[in-house]
Design a protein around this motif. Sequence first.
Motif, PDB file in Angstrom:
ATOM      1  N   THR A  87       0.827  -1.212   0.000  1.00  0.00           N
ATOM      2  CA  THR A  87       0.000   0.000   0.000  1.00  0.00           C
ATOM      3  C   THR A  87       0.865   1.267   0.000  1.00  0.00           C
ATOM      4  OG1 THR A  87      -0.219  -0.038   2.428  1.00  0.00           O
ATOM      5  CG2 THR A  87      -1.938  -1.156   1.135  1.00  0.00           C
ATOM      6  N   SER A 130      -6.072  -0.543   4.311  1.00  0.00           N
ATOM      7  CA  SER A 130      -6.893  -0.562   3.101  1.00  0.00           C
ATOM      8  C   SER A 130      -6.688   0.727   2.319  1.00  0.00           C
ATOM      9  CB  SER A 130      -8.378  -0.714   3.471  1.00  0.00           C
ATOM     10  OG  SER A 130      -9.199  -0.549   2.334  1.00  0.00           O
ATOM     11  N   GLU A 137      -9.045   1.827   0.463  1.00  0.00           N
ATOM     12  CA  GLU A 137     -10.396   2.363   0.292  1.00  0.00           C
ATOM     13  C   GLU A 137     -10.468   3.757   0.903  1.00  0.00           C
ATOM     14  OE1 GLU A 137     -15.054   1.169   1.304  1.00  0.00           O
ATOM     15  OE2 GLU A 137     -13.420  -0.236   1.732  1.00  0.00           O
ATOM     16  N   GLY A 138     -10.969   4.688   0.136  1.00  0.00           N
ATOM     17  CA  GLY A 138     -11.064   6.070   0.588  1.00  0.00           C
ATOM     18  C   GLY A 138      -9.831   6.892   0.267  1.00  0.00           C
ATOM     19  N   TRP A 173      -7.865   6.084  -2.751  1.00  0.00           N
ATOM     20  CA  TRP A 173      -7.951   6.222  -4.202  1.00  0.00           C
ATOM     21  C   TRP A 173      -9.373   5.952  -4.663  1.00  0.00           C
ATOM     22  CZ3 TRP A 173      -4.230   1.621  -5.773  1.00  0.00           C
ATOM     23  CH2 TRP A 173      -4.778   0.414  -5.339  1.00  0.00           C
ATOM     24  N   THR A 174      -9.707   6.465  -5.821  1.00  0.00           N
ATOM     25  CA  THR A 174     -11.012   6.190  -6.415  1.00  0.00           C
ATOM     26  C   THR A 174     -10.936   4.887  -7.211  1.00  0.00           C
ATOM     27  OG1 THR A 174     -10.546   7.356  -8.487  1.00  0.00           O
ATOM     28  CG2 THR A 174     -11.407   8.683  -6.639  1.00  0.00           C
ATOM     29  N   GLU A 175     -12.070   4.372  -7.626  1.00  0.00           N
ATOM     30  CA  GLU A 175     -12.078   3.159  -8.437  1.00  0.00           C
ATOM     31  C   GLU A 175     -11.328   3.382  -9.746  1.00  0.00           C
ATOM     32  OE1 GLU A 175     -15.917   1.537  -9.117  1.00  0.00           O
ATOM     33  OE2 GLU A 175     -16.427   1.354  -6.983  1.00  0.00           O
ATOM     34  N   ALA A 213      -7.598   3.446  -8.987  1.00  0.00           N
ATOM     35  CA  ALA A 213      -7.132   2.084  -8.692  1.00  0.00           C
ATOM     36  C   ALA A 213      -6.943   1.302  -9.986  1.00  0.00           C
ATOM     37  CB  ALA A 213      -8.119   1.379  -7.770  1.00  0.00           C
TER      38      ALA A 213
END
Length: 330
Positions: free
Chosen positions: A237, A260, A262-263, A265-267, A270
């Motif tokens: 990460t 994680s 999550e939060g 990077w955006t989809e 990613a």
Amino acid sequence: MSTPYSLLDLAIVREDFDAKDAYKRSLQIAKHAEELGYTRMWLAEHHNMANVGSSSPQILIGYLANGTSKIRLGSGGIMLPNHSPLIIAEQFGTLATLYPNRIDLGLGRAPGTDQTTARALRRGRMESVEEFPNDLDELKAYFSEENQDSKVRAFPAEGLNIPIYLLGSSMSSAVLASQKGLPYAFASHFAPAYLIQASRYYRENFQPSENQQSPHFISCVNVIAADTDEEAHYLATSFYQTALGIIRGKSYPMKKPVKSMEGIWTEQEAAAIQNMMACTFIGTKESLKPQFESFFQQVEVDELMVSTNIYEPEKRLRSLEITAEVLGRN
């Protein structure tokens, strides 16, 4: 599995630390890589990036060479359009004189920065891609003994056999490397799109030269290795957060790993990073082996160069150990 393995470093600055720490860590891993049987360690030229410490690879090469005894050290690469070929010949001639048979000269044609900074570096001498082969020939001439009758000579470079490598991530660099009979290093660690096509073209069209009788293809990949898969993905990460800076056009320091992404990077970000970093291997000694085997079935490489971006120095050293074990010299 037995493949020669090497190391690429950018002296990336860690969050809460400075460039001096980055340089000390570069020396630390150079010493460790030497003990582990790594063939060479290269440093890449970058400019106007607050958290990339390798703006002057020539100086860092000397620093690392002075602290080691046998590992090859070099540039991955010097961005030749930023410099006079004469200056590069003099600098690397000096390094090769101080550290005989240990210095590599890898060359690239990109600026290693943005266009505004490139103009500041080149002082209005904005050379085009078409001029790079001429600069390459001029540089090679300075190293040759035949240049002794020239009005412009490069001391102490003249007559030294310093290996020159061509770097690239496109078909044009594959064409030039094959035409010039040079070893070729492909930047698949961040630009994998043309890896297979370029490697095949280079091998099929390689023209032997005085110093290189057969093709030598190096692929650079990202490797994050640990004692458990869970730990390896956790350590990765930090690498993802650094890559996120590339996507966003910012220079982030290497951040501590997180549970994680999550939060963070955006989809879309990613997906872009996963595509850009397709040549990335994450896992343990056992889980990395099939990943490398699959890669070698797709791409014929003579040497694998690894880029290992991990926040904690001890974890990075351990990753290098595991990588060496997988690739077969230990």
